[in-house]
Write an enzyme that holds these catalytic residues in place. Structure first.
Site, PDB file in Angstrom:
ATOM      1  N   CYS A  66       0.813  -1.223   0.000  1.00 17.03           N
ATOM      2  CA  CYS A  66       0.000   0.000   0.000  1.00 17.03           C
ATOM      3  C   CYS A  66       0.846   1.272   0.000  1.00 17.03           C
ATOM      4  O   CYS A  66       0.299   2.372  -0.098  1.00 17.03           O
ATOM      5  CB  CYS A  66      -0.957  -0.016   1.186  1.00 17.03           C
ATOM      6  SG  CYS A  66      -2.009  -1.478   1.178  1.00 17.03           S
ATOM      7  N   HIS A 110      -2.442   7.614   6.834  1.00 21.17           N
ATOM      8  CA  HIS A 110      -2.750   6.322   6.215  1.00 21.17           C
ATOM      9  C   HIS A 110      -4.155   5.914   6.641  1.00 21.17           C
ATOM     10  O   HIS A 110      -4.953   5.507   5.820  1.00 21.17           O
ATOM     11  CB  HIS A 110      -1.708   5.288   6.626  1.00 21.17           C
ATOM     12  CG  HIS A 110      -1.847   3.982   5.939  1.00 21.17           C
ATOM     13  ND1 HIS A 110      -1.816   3.870   4.564  1.00 21.17           N
ATOM     14  CD2 HIS A 110      -2.022   2.713   6.412  1.00 21.17           C
ATOM     15  CE1 HIS A 110      -1.959   2.598   4.222  1.00 21.17           C
ATOM     16  NE2 HIS A 110      -2.096   1.877   5.330  1.00 21.17           N
TER      17      HIS A 110
END
Length: 417
Positions: free
Chosen positions: A165, A305
């Site tokens: 990610c 995040h």
């Protein structure tokens, strides 16, 4: 050597809350949720039956049938957002030296849909291997950069970063470094992902990483909320044109913001879980701040995040408090994944874009779906809950973290000439 300045001269986005930059920004500022029941396949037997799919996307609107057959959805998304960014930048109108323009892209998984389709065809057939000749080139993650390069004749650095990610933030940082070292005049960067399919959803369900709030998909992605139960899978793409400042200035380019720092770190802790004290997150933010040659107190906004997982959100907040100290309470913090879901390898690209637009427009997108404070999270911090906030944003920091303990941070600042 004297490092070059690097600016952003073009943006493109294909997201679950908007299929262009203006639509994406409007969706962010209005707190729009992209989560809904899955339409692409029958998800009734899955633990999670919803995702943040693209809305109104038709491949035939962008590619003819022959070309579409050669492109996995993740490559389609990459080319569409890159096309918007290139048009936005007007880079090719100045007849640049294409030997000095590259493509550095990011994708965590690549052509998962292609792999699923080909495997299904083989294992449900008579066992004779009749593989599509485009199977391998459609599937491999690096092909997205190749397609963009071929379309525009760009012969500079060309590859794809793969760090789960964190992939597209790594791509942006690499692009930034190539340009400031004088090795390229401009680079098309960003990331794309297309994993809303049976294998993607099933795999993440097996990890118990996804929310299972099937009765209320639009409120399922709830970062920092006491009742969060996992992330919501998203899909799409984000593209940025990074350009050497003097090169951009000479052609009279529009400039959105300046990239001033990047940091990377490893947790060295666990295959999928974050370091419980946010050690890797702390280290990547500190590295980016040092690289940018600024003081932590100069940062105004942190696009976190913030996936809406029980462990991850707590660890990131701990890291922010360690990095910023008392200044943490002056920051605006938000997780745009509360709206877009988690685009995996493309997350860093669309979140860097959100940060750039926050800097340009002096407006911070919200963290939607906050209902209940988590006693394990310091709620004195300003998480920009539920509604966008106006403030002067001179410097924004964007975090992305990935399975394997990969952490990346990029910092942008307001362009002042």
């Amino acid at each position: 050597m004297e490092l070059k300045r690097v600016v952003v001269t073009g943006l493109g986005a294909l997201t679950p809350i908007g299929n262009s930059i203006p639509e994406y920004w409007e969706g962010l500022i209005n707190g729009k949720s992209g989560a809904a029941p899955i339409t692409r396949y029958d998800a009734s037997s899955f633990k999670t039956q919803f995702a943040c799919e693209l809305k109104g996307y038709n491949v035939n609107d962008h590619f003819d049938r022959k070309e579409a057959r050669k492109l996995d959805p993740f490559s389609q998304y990459a080319m569409i957002s890159a096309s918007e960014a290139m048009a936005d930048s007007a880079l090719m109108e100045s007849e640049p030296n294409t030997d000095r323009i590259g493509v550095i892209w990011g994708s965590g998984i690549g052509g998962l849909q292609t792999f699923q389709d080909e495997a299904k065809e083989f294992f449900t057939g008579d066992g004779t291997p009749r593989m599509n000749p485009f199977f391998i080139p459609k599937m491999i993650a690096d092909i997205a950069a190749g397609h963009i390069s071929i379309k525009y004749g760009l012969r500079g650095p060309n590859y794809v970063t793969v760090s789960a990610c964190a992939s597209s933030t790594n791509a942006i940082i690499d692009a930034y470094n190539y340009i400031r070292l004088g090795k390229a005049d401009a680079i098309v960067t960003g990331g794309s992902e297309a994993c809303v399919n049976e294998m993607g959803m099933g795999g993440f369900n097996a990890l118990k990483a996804l929310s299972t709030r099937n009765d209320s998909p639009e409120t399922a992605s709830r970062p920092f909320d006491a009742d969060r139960d996992g992330f919501v899978l998203g899909e799409g793409s984000g593209a940025l044109i990074l350009e050497e400042y003097e090169h951009a200035k000479a052609r009279g380019a529009k400039i959105y913001a300046e990239v001033i720092g990047g940091g990377m770190s490893g947790d060295a802790y666990h295959m999928t879980a974050p370091h419980p004290e946010g050690l890797g997150a702390k280290n990547t933010m500190l590295a980016a701040i040092e690289d940018a040659e600024i003081h932590p107190s100069e940062v105004d906004y942190v696009n976190v995040h913030g996936t809406s997982t029980p462990l991850g959100d707590i660890a990131e907040v701990k890291a922010i408090k360690q990095v910023f100290g008392d200044h943490a309470y002056n920051l605006n913090i938000s997780s745009t994944k509360s709206m877009t879901g988690h685009l995996l390898g493309a997350a860093g690209a669309i979140e860097a874009i959100a940060s750039i637009l926050a800097v340009k427009n002096d407006k911070v997108p919200p963290t939607i779906n906050h209902f209940t404070d988590d006693p394990e999270i310091d709620n004195r911090l300003n998480f920009t809950f539920n509604k966008a906030q106006k403030r002067t944003v001179n410097v924004a920091l964007s975090n992305t973290f990935g399975f394997g303990g990969h952490n990346s941070t990029v910092i942008v600042k307001k362009y002042n000439g």
